[in-house]
Design a protein around this motif. Structure first.
Motif, mmCIF file in Angstrom:
data_model
loop_
_atom_site.group_PDB
_atom_site.id
_atom_site.type_symbol
_atom_site.label_atom_id
_atom_site.label_comp_id
_atom_site.label_asym_id
_atom_site.label_seq_id
_atom_site.Cartn_x
_atom_site.Cartn_y
_atom_site.Cartn_z
ATOM 1 N N ILE A 180 66.008 25.259 -18.370
ATOM 2 C CA ILE A 180 67.185 24.531 -17.877
ATOM 3 C C ILE A 180 67.110 24.386 -16.353
ATOM 4 O O ILE A 180 67.387 23.322 -15.796
ATOM 5 C CB ILE A 180 68.485 25.255 -18.282
ATOM 6 N N SER A 181 66.724 25.453 -15.668
ATOM 7 C CA SER A 181 66.626 25.424 -14.209
ATOM 8 C C SER A 181 65.573 24.431 -13.733
ATOM 9 O O SER A 181 65.778 23.709 -12.748
ATOM 10 C CB SER A 181 66.305 26.827 -13.686
ATOM 11 N N ALA A 182 64.440 24.367 -14.436
ATOM 12 C CA ALA A 182 63.384 23.423 -14.052
ATOM 13 C C ALA A 182 63.886 21.991 -14.170
ATOM 14 O O ALA A 182 63.620 21.153 -13.297
ATOM 15 C CB ALA A 182 62.152 23.636 -14.924
ATOM 16 N N MET A 183 64.625 21.688 -15.241
ATOM 17 C CA MET A 183 65.169 20.331 -15.400
ATOM 18 C C MET A 183 66.218 20.035 -14.331
ATOM 19 O O MET A 183 66.277 18.909 -13.809
ATOM 20 C CB MET A 183 65.765 20.170 -16.800
ATOM 21 N N LYS A 184 67.041 21.023 -14.027
ATOM 22 C CA LYS A 184 68.057 20.824 -12.989
ATOM 23 C C LYS A 184 67.404 20.464 -11.659
ATOM 24 O O LYS A 184 67.798 19.484 -10.997
ATOM 25 C CB LYS A 184 68.898 22.088 -12.830
ATOM 26 N N MET A 185 66.415 21.226 -11.252
ATOM 27 C CA MET A 185 65.728 20.964 -9.991
ATOM 28 C C MET A 185 65.047 19.602 -10.020
ATOM 29 O O MET A 185 65.064 18.852 -9.030
ATOM 30 C CB MET A 185 64.710 22.076 -9.717
ATOM 31 N N HIS A 186 64.440 19.276 -11.159
ATOM 32 C CA HIS A 186 63.744 17.995 -11.325
ATOM 33 C C HIS A 186 64.719 16.824 -11.157
ATOM 34 O O HIS A 186 64.448 15.858 -10.421
ATOM 35 C CB HIS A 186 63.097 17.979 -12.709
ATOM 36 N N LEU A 187 65.862 16.907 -11.828
ATOM 37 C CA LEU A 187 66.849 15.831 -11.730
ATOM 38 C C LEU A 187 67.428 15.726 -10.320
ATOM 39 O O LEU A 187 67.597 14.619 -9.782
ATOM 40 C CB LEU A 187 67.969 16.066 -12.739
ATOM 41 N N ASP A 199 76.493 6.800 -11.885
ATOM 42 C CA ASP A 199 77.881 7.020 -12.317
ATOM 43 C C ASP A 199 77.977 7.416 -13.787
ATOM 44 O O ASP A 199 79.078 7.557 -14.325
ATOM 45 C CB ASP A 199 78.746 5.783 -12.042
ATOM 46 N N TYR A 200 76.823 7.603 -14.450
ATOM 47 C CA TYR A 200 76.816 8.061 -15.831
ATOM 48 C C TYR A 200 75.436 8.608 -16.155
ATOM 49 O O TYR A 200 74.432 8.125 -15.613
ATOM 50 C CB TYR A 200 77.176 6.927 -16.802
ATOM 51 N N ALA A 231 74.030 19.851 -18.550
ATOM 52 C CA ALA A 231 75.205 19.237 -17.924
ATOM 53 C C ALA A 231 76.010 20.275 -17.150
ATOM 54 O O ALA A 231 76.517 20.001 -16.054
ATOM 55 C CB ALA A 231 76.069 18.571 -18.994
ATOM 56 N N GLU A 232 76.121 21.470 -17.709
ATOM 57 C CA GLU A 232 76.833 22.557 -17.034
ATOM 58 C C GLU A 232 76.119 22.952 -15.751
ATOM 59 O O GLU A 232 76.753 23.159 -14.706
ATOM 60 C CB GLU A 232 76.930 23.748 -17.979
ATOM 61 N N ALA A 233 74.787 23.036 -15.804
ATOM 62 C CA ALA A 233 74.010 23.392 -14.617
ATOM 63 C C ALA A 233 74.116 22.318 -13.540
ATOM 64 O O ALA A 233 74.137 22.627 -12.342
ATOM 65 C CB ALA A 233 72.537 23.603 -15.001
ATOM 66 N N MET A 234 74.202 21.052 -13.963
ATOM 67 C CA MET A 234 74.313 19.947 -13.015
ATOM 68 C C MET A 234 75.750 19.739 -12.534
ATOM 69 O O MET A 234 75.999 18.903 -11.664
ATOM 70 C CB MET A 234 73.807 18.655 -13.676
ATOM 71 N N ASP A 235 76.693 20.463 -13.128
ATOM 72 C CA ASP A 235 78.111 20.347 -12.788
ATOM 73 C C ASP A 235 78.647 18.953 -13.079
ATOM 74 O O ASP A 235 79.460 18.417 -12.325
ATOM 75 C CB ASP A 235 78.347 20.701 -11.305
ATOM 76 N N TRP A 236 78.186 18.361 -14.188
ATOM 77 C CA TRP A 236 78.709 17.069 -14.610
ATOM 78 C C TRP A 236 80.030 17.273 -15.332
ATOM 79 O O TRP A 236 80.170 18.145 -16.190
ATOM 80 C CB TRP A 236 77.731 16.365 -15.549
ATOM 81 N N LYS A 237 80.995 16.462 -15.012
ATOM 82 C CA LYS A 237 82.313 16.558 -15.630
ATOM 83 C C LYS A 237 82.303 15.877 -17.004
ATOM 84 O O LYS A 237 81.552 14.936 -17.232
ATOM 85 C CB LYS A 237 83.372 15.914 -14.731
ATOM 86 N N PRO A 238 83.143 16.336 -17.919
ATOM 87 C CA PRO A 238 83.258 15.665 -19.221
ATOM 88 C C PRO A 238 83.592 14.188 -19.027
ATOM 89 O O PRO A 238 84.391 13.822 -18.160
ATOM 90 C CB PRO A 238 84.414 16.406 -19.900
ATOM 91 N N GLY A 239 82.959 13.340 -19.809
ATOM 92 C CA GLY A 239 83.210 11.914 -19.712
ATOM 93 C C GLY A 239 82.217 11.164 -18.858
ATOM 94 O O GLY A 239 82.209 9.919 -18.864
#
Length: 338
Positions: A180-187, A199-200, A231-239
């Motif tokens: 998960i961390s590797a994907m977060k850093m990659h994104l 925006d999405y 999504a949680e690691a990226m701090d993306w909001k629901p929606g």
């Protein structure tokens, strides 16, 4: 004193045609679609349909798509997979020997195991390059590695070797913090390079027939958990994000929602700059380079969006954090062997 032989490591993938033409695609598809892990219809029904209709049409269509993403040096999947092996070998050092094994093309699983055995390897760690377990991918790799180690094509095949190496299979790592961390850093690296913030976010996974999930394949649930954790690691909001499934094949019902349907709807929902990423595929291939980056933009435009505004992020490929995570998996599964 002689130093002990290295521990073998096989990075396992499904495979790729040797060239972007129908002549090369046809035998690859025949082998791939003849595996009952992939298509479980009875052979008496499926094989006439496969050989009489599908393999007369599909190789030409697939070859055209492959030709649009093919690199000068060959198949993108093969190039990136070999680079992953080389990067992992550099981290692990001489105590391990890393090889690539493909289930339906070369370098085959048989070739990978033969190469390791020629180097004196008697203990091997098999890492399916599929974070989420599916009977269509992970189990296919398990089959290929097991039969190759046994020296047999099937359970009823002849015995061709006496010594069988010890095998350890790496289980699904869909919820591993390092993945998960590797994907977060990659994104984050890719997003910071953009002139406008997306925006999405669409997290797309390769689909499977609904029937497979209903009869015990845990794949969809593992995909959704990966998406939730990322999504949680990226701090993306629901929606502002969702998980989808791509690459539907045949008339049978597949798990959803469909990636293609979602992409066509985004503009009508007010999305202007969507980002799409595949957490289930760690190596760029036809499904990411063409289906997402090319067809995905066409679908977004078809629904009223501006094609160039859709950002298709490449797979992890040789991402440093990802390779370090693979090294940690190897070290963990090699405990007691060194």
């Amino acid at each position: 004193m002689l130093s002990p032989p290295p521990i073998g490591v096989i990075l396992a993938q499904i495979g790729t045609p040797e060239a972007p033409n129908a002549k090369a695609v046809r035998p690859y598809l025949l082998r791939f679609l003849s595996d009952r892990r992939i298509v479980d219809y009875p052979p008496l029904f499926w094989q006439p349909l496969l050989r009489g209709i599908i393999l007369r049409v599909r190789p030409r269509r697939s070859a055209l798509l492959y030709s649009q993403i093919w690199h000068q040096d060959g198949s993108p999947l093969l190039i990136h997979s070999l680079a992953q092996c080389a990067a992992l070998q550099r981290i692990l050092g001489r105590c391990y020997q890393v090889e690539l094994g493909l289930a339906y093309s070369t370098p085959s699983m048989e070739q990978a195991i033969a190469k390791l055995e020629a180097a004196g390897v008697t203990r091997m760690i098999i890492i399916p390059l599929f974070p989420q377990y599916s009977s269509t991918t992970t189990a296919s790799v398990y089959d290929a590695a097991s039969f190759a180690a046994l020296g047999r094509r099937s359970a009823s095949g002849p015995v061709t070797k006496r010594f069988v190496p010890a095998l350890r299979f790496v289980e699904a790592y869909y919820n591993e913090p390092g993945y998960i961390s590797a994907m977060k850093m990659h994104l984050q690296q890719h997003i910071t390079r953009l002139s406008s913030v997306p925006d999405y976010f669409v997290l797309t996974f390769h689909g499977i027939p609904r029937r497979y999930a209903d009869t015990g394949d845990p794949y969809p649930l593992q995909c959704l958990e990966t998406a939730r954790l990322l999504a949680e690691a990226m701090d993306w909001k629901p929606g502002c994000w969702q998980a989808t499934f791509q690459s539907r094949f045949g008339r049978e019902e597949w798990i959803g929602p469909s990636t293609s349907d979602v992409l066509k709807e985004l503009a009508s929902r007010g999305v202007c700059r969507p980002l799409i990423f595949s957490p289930g595929l760690v190596t760029d291939c036809l499904e990411t380079l063409h289906e997402l980056a090319i067809e995905g933009r066409e679908l977004f435009e078809e629904g009223g969006g501006q094609a160039d505004n859709l950002i298709a992020v490449p797979c992890l490929n040789e991402n440093e954090a990802w390779i370090k995570f693979l090294a940690q998996l190897v070290e963990r599964h090699g405990q007691g062997w060194r």
